[in-house]
Enzyme design. Structure first.
Site, PDB file in Angstrom:
ATOM      1  N   TYR A  92      -6.038   6.316   4.684  1.00 12.80           N
ATOM      2  CA  TYR A  92      -6.190   5.310   3.629  1.00 12.80           C
ATOM      3  C   TYR A  92      -5.391   4.052   3.942  1.00 12.80           C
ATOM      4  CZ  TYR A  92      -5.421   2.625  -0.512  1.00 12.80           C
ATOM      5  OH  TYR A  92      -5.311   1.556  -1.370  1.00 12.80           O
ATOM      6  N   ASP A 140      -9.041   6.278  -1.355  1.00 13.79           N
ATOM      7  CA  ASP A 140      -8.049   7.025  -2.129  1.00 13.79           C
ATOM      8  C   ASP A 140      -8.748   7.643  -3.337  1.00 13.79           C
ATOM      9  OD1 ASP A 140      -8.534   4.877  -3.789  1.00 13.79           O
ATOM     10  OD2 ASP A 140      -6.433   4.255  -3.975  1.00 13.79           O
ATOM     11  N   GLN A 182       0.531   6.905  -5.308  1.00 13.44           N
ATOM     12  CA  GLN A 182       0.984   7.742  -6.432  1.00 13.44           C
ATOM     13  C   GLN A 182       1.851   6.980  -7.434  1.00 13.44           C
ATOM     14  OE1 GLN A 182       2.418  10.809  -3.540  1.00 13.44           O
ATOM     15  NE2 GLN A 182       1.308  12.237  -4.836  1.00 13.44           N
ATOM     16  N   GLU A 197       0.823  -1.205   0.000  1.00 11.02           N
ATOM     17  CA  GLU A 197       0.000   0.000   0.000  1.00 11.02           C
ATOM     18  C   GLU A 197       0.864   1.265   0.000  1.00 11.02           C
ATOM     19  OE1 GLU A 197      -3.037   0.266  -0.658  1.00 11.02           O
ATOM     20  OE2 GLU A 197      -3.610  -1.837  -0.500  1.00 11.02           O
TER      21      GLU A 197
END
Length: 365
Positions: free
Chosen positions: A130, A148, A52, A47
């Protein structure tokens, strides 16, 4: 809860939605290495890496990282430079440093067991809402939201939420929506299903609505507004920064490199000496010569321009001009500088853009 959302959820077919989503995910999920088991450490690493960064980019990095640091103890006890080297090329290096700091805390304070409550796991460095929700739901089967950008896009369409997903405070609206919808029987498959739906079907442009397992529950599809959602404010364009980079060789065929500061952008990474070019009367090569003399008391001759290279961060664009030159003295190096061969560069953690520089220099030799 947002009043409009509350009204929508009162009549929304929650059971049909969660059953269709979970069944689709269990049947169609991609074969990804972090899905081999539900070990909280493996989920956590994946994760953090996926923040990004695209899935297909992450897979080889994840496999290599887990080979190097297969357990919490391995990562907790590793040298930071080795961790940064394993992360090299993924970018956003503060993720790696925060992950190691948090893993050390888990190793020391929690006997190597990743906390399984929102209160404790959220205290770990680099673990935001998140990541906490993802670990708790996927690894521990707890009905916690993991929201997210993918999930916000999916839910904004499913529930026709017209709030701007680029505004941080609006995340709470989507977290409340997940709490109202999440499967308590299989929160892991539910949250991963939302993520998978966003990655494969409900994409930012040209969503594949006809293949969507929850199309019949999707209010945006029903009302014909799929392409209008989500609402997202535009980010500012990244600021350009003009830099001159010196690839400086000494008589022993070694190159000068320096380590970046221990905090901030690309902290503790190695690079070739780099000077920011301000509006000045000096030429770029003279600015670089002056910088090298000021920083390291180096005298450099034959400084010549070789090539341009550009690197885009989320908030900055480095526009770099690369120069090569010969040092005619050894200089007076600080503790964060050293002379190395190009082969030794490959053993140290370098930002991608400086890797490209030494790769280009190798070709010129």
């Amino acid at each position: 809860m947002n009043n409009d959302l509350n009204t929508t959820l009162e009549v929304f077919p929650k059971n049909d939605f969660k059953n269709n989503l979970v069944n689709w995910f269990l049947a169609e999920q991609r074969d990804l290495p972090w899905r081999k088991n539900k070990d909280p450490y493996r989920v956590w690493v994946s994760e953090i890496m996926l923040q990004q960064t695209r899935v297909d980019t992450v897979i080889p990095f994840y496999n290599k990282f887990m080979q190097n640091f297969p357990t919490i103890a391995d990562l907790a006890n590793a040298e930071e430079e080795k961790v940064l080297k394993a992360w090299e090329g993924l970018g956003y290096y503060s993720r790696a440093r925060n992950l190691q700091t948090a893993v050390r805390e888990v190793h020391e304070e929690y006997s190597g067991k990743v906390p399984d409550t929102p209160e404790l796991i959220s205290k770990l460095k680099g673990v935001g809402p998140y990541t906490a929700g993802a670990i708790l739901s996927i690894a521990y089967g707890k009905p916690e939201p993991a929201v997210d950008g993918n999930v916000m896009r999916v839910l904004s369409r499913i529930l026709t939420i017209w709030e701007d997903i680029g505004v941080p405070k609006n995340r709470k609206i989507f977290e409340q929506a997940v709490r109202a919808l999440i499967s308590h029987k299989d929160p892991s498959a539910f949250n991963q299903g939302l993520m998978e739906l966003g990655a494969l079907i409900c994409t930012p442009t040209n969503p594949a609505c006809l293949l969507c397992p929850v199309r019949e529950q999707c209010l945006a599809f029903e009302t014909g507004v799929v392409t209008e959602l989500p609402i997202k404010s535009k980010k500012k364009a990244p600021k350009p920064v003009n830099l001159a980079v010196g690839v400086i060789k000494n008589k022993n065929n070694q190159y000068l490199i320096q380590q970046r500061p221990s905090s901030g952008l690309l902290a503790n990474m190695w690079e070739f000496p780099t000077a920011e070019l301000q509006s000045t009367l000096l030429s770029k090569s003279d600015t670089l010569s002056f910088f090298l003399n000021q920083e390291s008391q180096l005298v450099v001759e034959g400084l010549s321009y070789q090539f341009n290279i550009e690197h885009v961060f989320s908030h900055l664009v480095w526009k770099m001009e690369v120069y090569v030159g010969e040092a005619i003295n050894e200089g007076s190096l600080s503790s964060n500088q050293k002379w190395v061969t190009l082969d030794e560069c490959k053993e140290l953690p370098f930002p991608v853009v400086h890797q490209k520089i030494y790769q280009q220099i190798e070709k010129l030799q």
